[in-house]
Design a protein around this motif. Structure first.
Motif, PDB file in Angstrom:
ATOM      1  N   ALA A 152     -61.646   8.123 -54.157  1.00  0.00           N
ATOM      2  CA  ALA A 152     -61.900   8.566 -52.789  1.00  0.00           C
ATOM      3  C   ALA A 152     -62.411   7.434 -51.909  1.00  0.00           C
ATOM      4  O   ALA A 152     -63.252   6.624 -52.316  1.00  0.00           O
ATOM      5  CB  ALA A 152     -62.907   9.707 -52.786  1.00  0.00           C
ATOM      6  N   LEU A 171     -53.297  19.349 -54.280  1.00  0.00           N
ATOM      7  CA  LEU A 171     -53.472  18.242 -55.218  1.00  0.00           C
ATOM      8  C   LEU A 171     -52.889  18.597 -56.586  1.00  0.00           C
ATOM      9  O   LEU A 171     -52.229  17.773 -57.225  1.00  0.00           O
ATOM     10  CB  LEU A 171     -54.962  17.915 -55.369  1.00  0.00           C
ATOM     11  N   GLU A 173     -54.530   8.014 -54.580  1.00  0.00           N
ATOM     12  CA  GLU A 173     -55.597   7.784 -53.600  1.00  0.00           C
ATOM     13  C   GLU A 173     -55.279   8.404 -52.243  1.00  0.00           C
ATOM     14  O   GLU A 173     -56.146   9.027 -51.616  1.00  0.00           O
ATOM     15  CB  GLU A 173     -55.825   6.279 -53.449  1.00  0.00           C
ATOM     16  N   PHE A 182     -54.054  14.176 -58.235  1.00  0.00           N
ATOM     17  CA  PHE A 182     -55.413  13.800 -58.614  1.00  0.00           C
ATOM     18  C   PHE A 182     -55.540  12.312 -58.944  1.00  0.00           C
ATOM     19  O   PHE A 182     -56.655  11.790 -58.951  1.00  0.00           O
ATOM     20  CB  PHE A 182     -55.884  14.654 -59.801  1.00  0.00           C
ATOM     21  N   ASP A 232     -62.557  13.936 -61.797  1.00  0.00           N
ATOM     22  CA  ASP A 232     -63.511  13.451 -60.804  1.00  0.00           C
ATOM     23  C   ASP A 232     -62.750  12.647 -59.743  1.00  0.00           C
ATOM     24  O   ASP A 232     -62.073  11.664 -60.064  1.00  0.00           O
ATOM     25  CB  ASP A 232     -64.557  12.570 -61.494  1.00  0.00           C
ATOM     26  N   LEU A 233     -62.869  13.074 -58.492  1.00  0.00           N
ATOM     27  CA  LEU A 233     -62.147  12.410 -57.403  1.00  0.00           C
ATOM     28  C   LEU A 233     -62.886  11.185 -56.863  1.00  0.00           C
ATOM     29  O   LEU A 233     -62.306  10.389 -56.117  1.00  0.00           O
ATOM     30  CB  LEU A 233     -61.918  13.401 -56.251  1.00  0.00           C
ATOM     31  N   LYS A 234     -64.135  11.030 -57.214  1.00  0.00           N
ATOM     32  CA  LYS A 234     -64.969  10.011 -56.579  1.00  0.00           C
ATOM     33  C   LYS A 234     -64.421   8.586 -56.734  1.00  0.00           C
ATOM     34  O   LYS A 234     -64.427   7.817 -55.757  1.00  0.00           O
ATOM     35  CB  LYS A 234     -66.399  10.090 -57.125  1.00  0.00           C
ATOM     36  N   TRP A 285     -64.993  10.922 -48.729  1.00  0.00           N
ATOM     37  CA  TRP A 285     -65.862  11.529 -49.736  1.00  0.00           C
ATOM     38  C   TRP A 285     -67.182  11.978 -49.122  1.00  0.00           C
ATOM     39  O   TRP A 285     -67.637  13.118 -49.337  1.00  0.00           O
ATOM     40  CB  TRP A 285     -66.116  10.494 -50.836  1.00  0.00           C
ATOM     41  N   VAL A 337     -55.591  12.238 -52.476  1.00  0.00           N
ATOM     42  CA  VAL A 337     -57.003  12.620 -52.642  1.00  0.00           C
ATOM     43  C   VAL A 337     -57.729  12.572 -51.308  1.00  0.00           C
ATOM     44  O   VAL A 337     -58.455  13.502 -50.924  1.00  0.00           O
ATOM     45  CB  VAL A 337     -57.692  11.702 -53.677  1.00  0.00           C
TER      46      VAL A 337
END
Length: 362
Positions: free
Chosen positions: A304, A177, A186, A183, A299-301, A309, A189
């Motif tokens: 994701a 990544l 989408e 990062f 923050d990947l949330k 996730w 990730v």
């Protein structure tokens, strides 16, 4: 460094050295390593070890070419120190003799770590491959040193070595990544999260193999005491103060702190989470810097996919559940001490860590 992390995880970039070669006088440390399990069965072991002429590290620093030798030297001395202080069947001991204390304190100072055998010496540097053309994994690895003449201890260490080897796939996904500037992408990730989740499934599968060749009775009575902490121990000719150091809990591994930082899991501050943070001081310096770096990643949330996730978080929770089960099986059922895996009450807070991980799902 990044290529090493991607292929080796937190294991050394090259297979550990198996014998001391910095001078002829250092061969005695390899001999003591082979003799230690037998010596620890004798009542005069401490007197014998205190009488050994242990050579000092011969350099003011650690030259890059000698890093593997420095790690092996620390491993050898760490085993001697923990064997001396924690010898089973002997009175409690709170003084490490100068012939062990001085060289151990010095090499650990050069390695920027506390002077006690920790997870890095007991696991990360304590293995060799039978066939170097084959992977680092169970069936192709053995330990360099042990405290006891029981394969149970070999197995305990080697299961952790394979876990660390498998974890390289987690680091590979994170670095992919970074190197592709993924990062904010989408697709990238979710691909990374899928790779991490697959690796976590394998980590749990390896950890579940622990009972195959390790007896809970033998581990608790014969192995566990030697990887305990130092409490109120004087290092003769090093420091007049009596010192406390943590032993070798798996919490000193860098895998779960990496994932916690990557996934931004919001753990409540309590005695266990403070203890886990303190365990970073026992990691190799480069590993501490890596965890600090991962803590700063985006923050990947938000990008994701929920399924990707949640698979990672479930994998983290499942791995901790296996650890929780083994902590009960191998230690808690036999120990009256609620602090017995590293200096902090652990069972109830560990369950909270698992619940908080799952609560962070999408």
């Amino acid at each position: 460094m990044s290529e090493c992390l991607r292929t080796r995880g937190f294991l050394p970039c090259e297979d550990p050295d198996t014998e001391m070669r910095v001078g002829a006088s250092f061969a005695m440390l390899d001999e003591l390593a082979q003799e230690l399990p037998s010596l620890l069965m004798e009542p005069d072991c401490r007197s014998y070890l205190a009488g050994q002429m242990i050579p000092d590290w011969p350099y003011e620093t650690i030259p890059n070419r000698l890093v593997p030798q420095a790690r092996l030297y620390y491993l050898r001395l760490g085993f001697l120190a923990s064997g001396y202080i924690n010898q089973i069947g002997q009175p409690a001991c709170h003084r490490l003799p100068a012939n062990i204390a001085r060289p151990l304190a010095r090499i650990c100072h050069l390695l920027h770590r506390p002077p006690i055998l920790s997870y890095d010496g007991y696991v990360l540097y304590n293995w060799k491959r039978f066939d170097r053309s084959q992977p680092i994994g169970l069936g192709n690895i053995d330990t360099l040193q042990n405290f006891v003449h029981l394969y149970d201890e070999h197995w305990f260490i080697l299961v952790h070595v394979e876990i660390e080897a498998v974890a390289s796939r987690i680091l590979d996904a994170i670095l992919e990544l970074e190197e592709t500037e993924g990062f904010g992408d989408e697709t990238r990730v979710n691909a990374a999260l899928t790779q991490i989740a697959d690796a976590l499934d394998q980590l749990s599968a390896v950890l579940k193999r622990m009972p195959e060749k390790m007896s809970d009775d033998l581990f608790y009575s014969k192995v566990h005491p030697y990887i305990g902490r130092f409490q109120d121990v004087e290092f003769e000719d090093v420091d007049s103060a009596r010192l406390d150091y943590q032993g070798e809990p798996g919490a000193q591994s860098t895998i779960m702190p990496t994932l916690t930082g990557l996934m931004k899991v919001p753990h409540e501050l309590n005695r266990l989470t403070r203890h886990l943070h303190d365990m970073r001081e026992y990691m190799p310096e480069a590993h501490r810097r890596w965890v600090e770096y991962v803590d700063t990643l985006p923050d990947l949330k938000p990008l994701a996919d929920a399924e990707c996730w949640n698979r990672v978080l479930e994998g983290m929770a499942s791995f901790r559940e296996v650890h929780y089960h083994w902590a009960i099986k191998y230690i808690a059922r036999r120990s009256p001490d609620p602090h017995d895996t590293g200096g902090s009450p652990y069972l109830k807070p560990l369950k909270f860590l698992i619940d908080e991980t799952r609560a962070h799902m999408k």
